[in-house]
Design a protein around this motif. Structure first.
Motif, PDB file in Angstrom:
ATOM      1  N   CYS A  95      -3.016 -12.535  -7.426  1.00 21.54           N
ATOM      2  CA  CYS A  95      -2.827 -11.304  -8.224  1.00 21.54           C
ATOM      3  C   CYS A  95      -2.870 -11.983  -9.683  1.00 21.54           C
ATOM      4  N   LYS A 101      -8.935  -4.603  -7.821  1.00 20.63           N
ATOM      5  CA  LYS A 101      -8.168  -4.353  -6.681  1.00 20.63           C
ATOM      6  C   LYS A 101      -8.197  -5.487  -5.417  1.00 20.63           C
ATOM      7  N   ILE A 102      -7.067  -5.555  -4.624  1.00 21.01           N
ATOM      8  CA  ILE A 102      -6.879  -6.412  -3.788  1.00 21.01           C
ATOM      9  C   ILE A 102      -6.385  -5.888  -2.511  1.00 21.01           C
ATOM     10  N   HIS A 104      -5.392  -6.786   1.280  1.00 26.72           N
ATOM     11  CA  HIS A 104      -4.486  -8.126   2.010  1.00 26.72           C
ATOM     12  C   HIS A 104      -4.253  -7.836   3.450  1.00 26.72           C
ATOM     13  N   LEU A 141       2.111  -8.044  -3.590  1.00 22.37           N
ATOM     14  CA  LEU A 141       0.985  -7.455  -3.654  1.00 22.37           C
ATOM     15  C   LEU A 141       0.922  -5.950  -4.332  1.00 22.37           C
ATOM     16  N   ASN A 148      -3.313  -1.618  -4.821  1.00 27.64           N
ATOM     17  CA  ASN A 148      -3.881  -2.322  -4.170  1.00 27.64           C
ATOM     18  C   ASN A 148      -3.581  -2.049  -2.570  1.00 27.64           C
ATOM     19  N   SER A 210      -4.994   2.826  -0.766  1.00 30.20           N
ATOM     20  CA  SER A 210      -4.136   2.118  -1.323  1.00 30.20           C
ATOM     21  C   SER A 210      -2.681   2.110  -0.448  1.00 30.20           C
TER      22      SER A 210
END
Length: 287
Positions: A95, A101-102, A104, A141, A148, A210
């Motif tokens: 982060c 954008k992540i 996880h 996150l 995210n 998201s």
């Protein structure tokens, strides 16, 4: 779209690479703590924030998919500081190093396993260090950016030579070696084929999802019955599989028993159908 995958050389990482590489929309960058012989990728440990920043700066991904984690539940319980360094601090490093954008990967172990399967709205209450670190990483996150995405999964499996963590691999290798195995009959989940999860990750990217979503395959089943299905599908001796209770294994970390994930929300959003164990095993057997 340039996609950087951390932890790309585990069983899900290989399945995800296979799925995304078939789509011309994606350019895939694979990273891992070590690169297996014959594979291409970037050596990267998410605990090393300085090098992580360098990799992100030099490759300039549009999206990062974080599969890197300490997933051995008993090892996490035995070494909680290390689990925190990898599962929590490692995610924080991502982060801090990346503004895009992540996505996880998380787990049903964020629940206590008393009344599953669980929806995204159910109260989280992890009972192990592994579950607690994964929940902490989820919160980091989404606090970092509400755009995210956390995808919770459970009992990922594949017939992959690249992992020792696959339940399917363990059952097949044991039975082929005529080895008797004890399998718990009081842990209920919906085991999920890595290709199924990989397809959902791809759809999540293309649909720009998201927040928190759950994905698991269709059958909610205990581990013993799952092992029996595997034996029967591959024409192996199911009598070698013996039922046992979780408490009899005397494992270091507690396990959620009545668990698994409800996928209704994602089914409606993406108009998809979770595959059955039978269909997944058929495809694995063909390949």
């Amino acid at each position: 779209m340039r996609v950087l995958i951390t932890g790309a050389f585990g069983q899900l990482g290989f399945a995800l690479y296979d799925a995304l590489s078939k789509n011309d929309q994606f350019e895939i960058l694979r990273t891992g703590r070590s690169i297996p012989y014959g594979q291409e990728g970037i050596a990267l440990d998410i605990q090393n924030q300085v090098y992580l920043k360098e990799v992100v700066h030099s490759t300039r991904p549009d999206i990062i998919i974080n599969l890197a984690a300490m997933t051995n539940v008993d090892a996490c319980e035995k070494y909680p500081e290390l689990a925190g360094e990898i599962n929590v601090a490692g995610l924080q490093h991502i982060c801090d190093s990346f503004s895009g954008k992540i996505i996880h990967l998380s787990t049903d172990y964020v629940f206590n396993g008393k009344c599953g399967p669980y929806t995204e709205e159910d109260q989280v209450c992890p009972i192990s260090t592994y579950g607690k670190t994964k929940l902490a990483s989820e919160r980091i996150l989404l606090d970092n950016d509400v755009n995210n995405l956390v995808i919770r999964g459970n009992v990922l499996y594949d017939n992959s030579p690249h992992t020792k963590a696959s339940f399917l691999n363990w059952v097949l290798s044991s039975l082929k070696g005529n080895q008797e195995i004890n399998v718990v009959e009081d842990q209920i989940n919906n085991p999920t084929w890595t290709r199924s999860m990989a397809d959902i990750i791809e759809l999540s990217i293309t649909n720009d999802l998201s927040g928190i979503i759950h994905w698991g395959d269709a059958d909610h089943i205990n581990r013993y019955d799952f092992a029996i299905k595997i034996a029967e599908k591959f024409s192996l001796d199911a009598s070698l599989i013996k039922p046992i209770l979780t408490e009899d294994l005397k494992q270091i970390a507690p396990r959620p028993l009545q668990s698994g994930l409800v996928t209704t929300r994602l089914v409606k959003i993406l108009d998809v159908v979770p595959p059955s164990i039978n269909d997944c095993l058929d495809e694995i057997k063909k390949s």
